[in-house]
Design an enzyme around this catalytic site. Sequence first.
Site, PDB file in Angstrom:
ATOM      1  CD  GLU A   1      56.718  58.085  74.674  1.00  0.00           C
ATOM      2  OE1 GLU A   1      55.674  57.437  74.582  1.00  0.00           O
ATOM      3  OE2 GLU A   1      57.655  57.759  75.421  1.00  0.00           O
TER       4      GLU A   1
ATOM      5  N   GLY B   1      57.984  61.121  84.437  1.00  0.00           N
ATOM      6  CA  GLY B   1      58.834  60.432  85.401  1.00  0.00           C
ATOM      7  C   GLY B   1      60.170  60.037  84.809  1.00  0.00           C
ATOM      8  CB  ALA B   2      61.973  57.851  83.679  1.00  0.00           C
ATOM      9  CG  MET B   3      62.053  59.168  76.986  1.00  0.00           C
ATOM     10  SD  MET B   3      60.374  58.645  76.560  1.00  0.00           S
ATOM     11  CE  MET B   3      60.701  57.667  75.106  1.00  0.00           C
ATOM     12  CD  GLU B   4      59.849  54.483  76.623  1.00  0.00           C
ATOM     13  OE1 GLU B   4      58.960  54.328  75.771  1.00  0.00           O
ATOM     14  OE2 GLU B   4      59.727  55.242  77.604  1.00  0.00           O
TER      15      GLU B   4
ATOM     16  CG  HIS C   1      57.623  51.684  83.483  1.00  0.00           C
ATOM     17  ND1 HIS C   1      56.364  51.138  83.395  1.00  0.00           N
ATOM     18  CD2 HIS C   1      57.719  52.556  82.440  1.00  0.00           C
ATOM     19  CE1 HIS C   1      55.730  51.660  82.363  1.00  0.00           C
ATOM     20  NE2 HIS C   1      56.532  52.518  81.756  1.00  0.00           N
ATOM     21  CD  GLU C   2      60.621  54.841  81.938  1.00  0.00           C
ATOM     22  OE1 GLU C   2      60.660  54.670  80.699  1.00  0.00           O
ATOM     23  OE2 GLU C   2      59.613  55.269  82.518  1.00  0.00           O
TER      24      GLU C   2
ATOM     25  CD  GLU D   1      54.489  54.037  78.196  1.00  0.00           C
ATOM     26  OE1 GLU D   1      54.707  53.486  79.286  1.00  0.00           O
ATOM     27  OE2 GLU D   1      55.356  54.695  77.581  1.00  0.00           O
TER      28      GLU D   1
END
Length: 862
Positions: free
Chosen positions: A125, A264-267, A300-301, A323
Amino acid sequence: MADAVTAPRQPVHLADYRAPAFAVDQVELEFDLHPQATQVRARLHMHRRSAGQLHLDGRKLKLLEIRLDGEELGDNSYHVDEAGLTIYEVPDRFTLETLVEICPAENTELSGLYMSGSGFFTQCEPEGFRKITFFPDRPDVMARYRVRMTADAQKYPVLLSNGNKLAEGTENARNWAEWEDPHPKPSYLFALVAADLVAVRDEFVTMSGRRVELGIWVERGDETRCGHAMESLKTAMRWDEDTFGLEYDLDVFNIAAVADFNAGAMENKGLNIFNTAYVLASPETATDTDFQNVERVIAHEYFHNWTGDRVTCRDWFQLSLKEGLTVFRDQEFMADQFSAAVKRIADVRLLRATQFRDDAGPLAHPVRPASYLEINNFYTTTIYEKGAEVVRMYRTLMGREAFRRGMDNYIRDNDNSAATVEDFFAAMQAAVPEHNIWQILRWYDQAGTPEITFEETYNPTNRSFMLTLRQHTNPTPGQESKLPFLMPVTVGLLDENGNEMLEETLVFHQAEQNFVFSHIDKPPVASLFRNFSAPVKLKGQSRERLAFLAAKDTDLFNRWDALQQYASAALLEAVAAHQAGRIFQLDAGLQDAIAATLRQAPRDQAFTAEALILPSESLLADDMAVVDPDAIHAVREAARATLGAALRDRFNSMYWECAKVNPADHSGPAMAARALKNAALAYLCAAGDVPRAWEQFNQGANMTDTLAALTQLADKPGEKREAALAAFYDEWKDTPLVLDKWFSVQARANAPDTLARVRALTQHEAFDLRNPNRVRALIGAFSTNQAKFHDASGDGYRLLADMVLRLDETNPQVAARLIAALGPWRRFAPARQALMRTELERILARGKLSPNTYEMASKALA
């Protein structure tokens, strides 16, 4: 190396959106993984949706083979350039097969397939997949994926991808594994990991009784720091079922942690890839804030599984659809885990400190931008946090039950598809057909923060109270005039003793609007925008009114906010006095308010800890017509020292009372006690009690207390500061996430030599410009240090620009985000304006500049 441009590329406009000419039904990928030369074979089963040539996005791909329905294509049948692959003629249904070669070891952008630590990782992403293979790399092209990977069995024993594992084995000293994702997804959600990792495993039983295998994959030696992340994941999964009825839909859920990560992170569906900062946590290495951040980001993810994965966004202009909505969901989750009022305060503090500032400057943009040059630059607090506020306004306007019906509508109507903000609106409107809420869409298309003024009229004859509200939004780039916003205004009417007479949510949608309350027996005090019911600036509250609300409001958020606004008014008055050469005098009302807050501490320690924090220097700067960072810093520090001395006994008593909490306890009450203890420590140290910080540092009870003490010591040059910093470094130099804290503490320090130390730290052997966490810890943290970054010499600006230009060559995403610190240059006095502008111009003068950095620097100067 990063892409470079000598002239700006053409912007992408929302108005130009067209549906894709070709759809991809099935993707088959084969990866032969090697650090220097990975080969990727892709088979795309496609069909035509409209007329036109087939164009596939691609960057830095070496094309080795290309076949259409099994037949090799001649050179005159296609064209490859820096934008991708164009095939001149294709049938209505076909299979396209390509073989490309890429070099993960040289991918310093950390976008696409790259190497970090013990192996291969991906980040796709928003546009990383085009660096892996040729593909229509856009969110509205959704397909089912089947993936086969092969890699050196000894070096990369773990092979992970999206979905469920089909098979695995070893042949000729190379591991192989096949994965299949049964759900259609866009290419930006593709994920692959091939590394020497170990798993912390657990399972979750869904509300329908299915067992889901859970795995958190980390580097060897980090297994002991995954317990909190695993418990957070299971809590989030249960919460999403209980709150939104959303059940996980695969047999496995994996998280892989990587040290080098731009975000921070990726879903990614079924395989979330995380920055280690949001997975690893133990009392020895992580602060209470770190523990909460791990829980928040894990949630969140995971929540993206439905709001982002199963229902994705049609195009990147709709980014806040996933988001902003998911931030709202993680905010609600965290509010349920801890103090809802304190969580709301923390969220609004962030919004005001970042998004409100962006809205007031050259980088302002709507929640749904009309155009962009580089989409990576729009992963902003406007998209995330302001987008979440828009979702919250939906719920406030509709009510909780209707909002849940709207969410059910949205998921049902858009499952396995790519949606728009209009689709979300339609789902919500269908849940409240009796109300017309169309005007809420203006929040997506108009930038800026509305400013609200009010008038009150009480009529004793007919016992009525009239509240008049007016809204105005200042011009932003490209939007000179604004139409009125629709917003909920939650109002409480209080009597002279603070008793609540009523609470009601008003619907405010005109430039000026009157609201009349009947059967009001006495003149009330109105508590407006309770719980921050809309992301606005409320103007015109008197010092007396703020003092009343700070002491007596029944809404905890507004009580905190009134104290913040009172403190801001008092400190800005002192700043003006300082500029006029007068000696600092603390506002008596502010001291009384802080004393009253301390007296209320036993009732709510978490709230008290938040309420004791004076408005930050950056927030005070936002309320000045011409920012004077030196005067702001001098006054705020004087206020802290004066309060610390005047209330020393109370702070001291509070410190020792809160110190009784178990250092290993990470429950909500224990975290609240430590927050209050360290707030007291900050005031005591400001008043000169540095030995208290030295003693706490040497106790080393846990990372929260150790870092709080080190932060205070870092402000005070001398032997204790140097000894503490050296001891901390010696103990934690081999633990990257903790060493990031060492860099950050020095970058944020109030010491006179901070700028010189930061410049020296850029040459430190432990500083790595290739690691985004380390860059953010030093350069990012320093850019938020209001007094030191804005040193009158301009050296702080030069240091930032130097780092931007160096980073632009390797990681333009990180480089571009640093430029935001120079964005408000027009708000300073002419001397600083000139210095900041010079650095922006120096950045733009670079012969070859990435689109990311070019866009941010040019907008800042526009």
